[in-house]
Design a protein around this motif. Structure first.
Motif, short mmCIF file in Angstrom:
data_model
loop_
_atom_site.label_atom_id
_atom_site.label_comp_id
_atom_site.label_asym_id
_atom_site.label_seq_id
_atom_site.Cartn_x
_atom_site.Cartn_y
_atom_site.Cartn_z
N LEU A 8 127.72 -21.23 -12.89
CA LEU A 8 127.49 -20.14 -11.93
C LEU A 8 127.67 -18.78 -12.61
O LEU A 8 126.91 -17.84 -12.36
CB LEU A 8 128.45 -20.27 -10.75
N HIS A 11 124.70 -17.93 -14.52
CA HIS A 11 123.48 -17.79 -13.72
C HIS A 11 123.08 -16.31 -13.75
O HIS A 11 123.79 -15.43 -13.24
CB HIS A 11 123.75 -18.25 -12.28
N LEU A 14 123.05 -14.02 -10.49
CA LEU A 14 124.25 -13.81 -9.68
C LEU A 14 125.14 -12.69 -10.22
O LEU A 14 125.91 -12.08 -9.45
CB LEU A 14 125.05 -15.11 -9.60
N LYS A 120 123.43 -20.91 -2.14
CA LYS A 120 122.14 -21.52 -2.44
C LYS A 120 122.10 -22.04 -3.88
O LYS A 120 121.53 -23.10 -4.16
CB LYS A 120 121.03 -20.49 -2.23
N ALA A 121 122.71 -21.30 -4.80
CA ALA A 121 122.72 -21.73 -6.19
C ALA A 121 123.50 -23.03 -6.35
O ALA A 121 123.08 -23.94 -7.08
CB ALA A 121 123.32 -20.63 -7.06
#
Length: 573
Positions: A8, A11, A14, A120-121
């Motif tokens: 994450l 990502h 983000l 959502k990720a």
């Protein structure tokens, strides 16, 4: 791999920043959840990435933040995402310090990144991981199916071991290891025999997990019947993932299909075996050899033995208490007689199958067939197993694994019965397996071998033995055969008049008759044994003839009287 905090953070959309707990970013994330509760712990399941804006928190109070972070870490929350620019322009130092102290990853979420984007990720990553697992599972299923069709169970085990990055083993109905992959796992698989035996006691399908110091092993029963036909063991360093789980389930299904197909083939082979046996017993060895073909033909090329087995009735079971002493020592053969050195420990596989069969109420004849067929299969021997009315007939290679399995199984049976013989006799226990084993024979003498096995079976039934070999009959004594209710009833009836005479105090005819018969009718020797004059003995023998209405000059009468005296020797004369 499932999503992690590290994935994450990396990502690009983000824009997350790590503020504490960098060493724990590889922790998998089960879900991302936003909560502004002062205490969200009651609603957590563990594995969550918790997202907050600190709406209801005093994020600048060090003590309050220590308590808050400690509860989150204790509930299994894997990380804390703090949205800056909402209620606080930056993450308060009290929260950063508390997260650092607890080792809980603290992630800064910029104002322009909504919590929904993070959720959502995480959701997309979880879905992608599940899709990869399903795809890998289908690929594994195709590979396992291909290996099973081309190389049989051995090839399937090898492919399965590669799929789970561990080892796999197949066990037969008796709990013995049939195959392993890789080969080094054979010793590890052999140590799980007791666990496989416990699994067999449960109705199929059944599974269990055995956690050891070196690995984690899953055991699965195979087969669709009440009693499992085999078992699969899968050993791995850690718990199985989704893809590995698909592979194991596919292997269980394929091996079960193989087992059920083998049962259908076995039933067909059994019908051929029954035809071969009927021809042998009818004196048609050439026709039997033609029908046997390659399936049983090799079995008829070497000396074989016939085993006839049946389940004893309650009346036969009661014989043990009265005849156990004479029966156990009546034969000098090396069959299944239990001596001081025999125990179930000497035959662990047979004893284990015996225990499992007793636990689930299985047919004793089916249990015997299982253990003998498994032994023959392991040694690559041909074996003919035929249900014959209420009996089971086995034709096995002389000196081979099948005959050896019969004698070992009988030893396990007798070892178990030995300690409870009197209880079984008192209760009239039914369902006890008895076997008769013929001498070595060939196809021409099959009918004679069957009669020998029947004779040995009759003796085993009378003596309360699990197995008697035909060779034992000539080496033993006929006297244990007298331990029968019908024989004793005949003996009591024949001698009753003499005993009633003696009970009046008018002489000792029974003892005199025994002494005279034991001395083969020699008057002087018999009289000396009794301490009476020979004329007195002559008078007593005349009285015996008068009371019985039979002549002692008749050898048949002498034989009947002598056997009657032996049959009632435990009674008070």
């Amino acid at each position: 791999m499932p999503p992690t905090l590290a994935s994450l953070v990396h990502h690009s959309a983000l824009k997350l920043t790590v503020r504490a707990g960098e060493e724990r970013l590889d922790t998998p994330v089960r879900w991302a959840h936003a909560s502004e509760l002062a205490d969200p712990v009651p609603y957590m399941e563990g594995g969550e990435f918790l997202l907050i804006t600190a709406l209801k928190l005093d994020a600048e109070d060090p003590e309050a933040m220590r308590r808050y972070v400690k509860r989150l870490a204790g509930a299994g929350v894997v990380g804390l995402g703090f949205a800056v620019g909402v209620h606080y322009p930056d993450i308060p130092k009290a929260l950063v310090d508390a997260a650092t102290e607890a080792g809980l990853p603290l992630i800064e979420v910029p104002r322009r990144t909504p919590f929904l984007a993070i959720s959502k990720a995480v959701s997309a990553a979880i879905a992608a991981e599940q899709y990869r697992a399903v795809t890998a599972g289908f690929a594994a299923q195709r590979e396992l199916t291909r290996q099973a069709l081309s190389d049989g169970p051995e090839g399937l085990l090898l492919a399965l071991a590669g799929q789970v990055d561990g080892w796999a083993a197949l066990y037969d109905a008796s709990g013995a290891v049939v195959a392993t992959a890789p080969e080094w796992a054979s010793r590890r698989a052999a140590r799980l025999t007791a666990d496989v035996e416990r699994l067999r006691e449960r109705p199929a399908p059944a599974s269990s997990v055995v956690a050891g110091a070196e690995d984690r092993v899953e055991l699965h029963s195979l087969g669709t019947g009440r009693r499992p036909r085999a078992a699969l063991a899968v050993g791995t360093a850690a718990a199985l993932g989704t893809a590995e789980r698909y592979a194991v389930h596919s292997a269980v299904a394929l091996l079960t299909l193989t087992t059920e197909r083998s049962r259908s083939l076995h039933a067909a082979e059994q019908r051929i075996g029954a035809a071969v046996l009927r021809m042998l017993l009818a004196g048609e060895p050439d026709h039997a050899r033609t029908v046997a073909g390659e399936l049983y033909g090799g079995l008829l090329d070497a000396p074989f033995r016939l085993v006839v087995a049946e389940v004893a009735s309650a009346s036969a079971a009661r014989v043990r208490a009265g005849a156990d002493g004479s029966g156990s020592g009546s034969g000098s053969g090396s069959g299944s007689g239990v001596d001081g050195e025999s125990s179930k420990d000497a035959v662990p596989q047979a004893a284990a199958l015996l225990a499992a069969a007793g636990a689930d109420g299985a047919d004793p004849l089916a249990a015997l067939a299982d253990v003998v067929e498994a032994a023959a299969a392991r040694s690559g021997e041909a074996l003919l197993v035929v249900p014959y009315g209420e009996r089971l007939v086995l034709l096995a290679v002389d000196g081979g694994a099948g005959v050896r399995a019969c004698t070992e199984y009988a030893a396990a049976l007798e070892a178990e019965r030995l300690g409870s013989a009197h209880e079984a006799a008192a209760s009239g226990a039914e369902g006890e397996l008895v076997m008769g084993l013929s001498a070595p024979a060939g196809p021409i003498a099959a009918a004679t071998a069957y009669k020998q096995a029947e004779q040995a079976l009759s003796v085993a039934r009378r003596r309360g033995r699990a197995l008697v070999e035909h060779e034992e009959l000539a080496a033993g004594s006929v006297l244990p055969l007298l331990a029968d209710d019908a024989v004793r009833a005949f003996a009591d009836g024949l001698l009753r008049a003499l005993r009633e005479h003696d009970a009046t105090g008018r002489g000792d005819l029974v003892a005199s008759l025994r002494a005279w018969l034991s001395r083969h009718g020699q008057w002087d020797a018999a009289a000396a044994d009794l301490g009476v004059h020979r004329h007195t003995l002559r008078y007593r023998m005349r009285r015996v003839e008068e009371i019985l209405g039979r002549s002692l000059d008749d050898p048949d009468v002498r034989m009947e009287l002598w056997l009657s005296l032996k049959a009632t020797s435990t009674s008070t004369d």
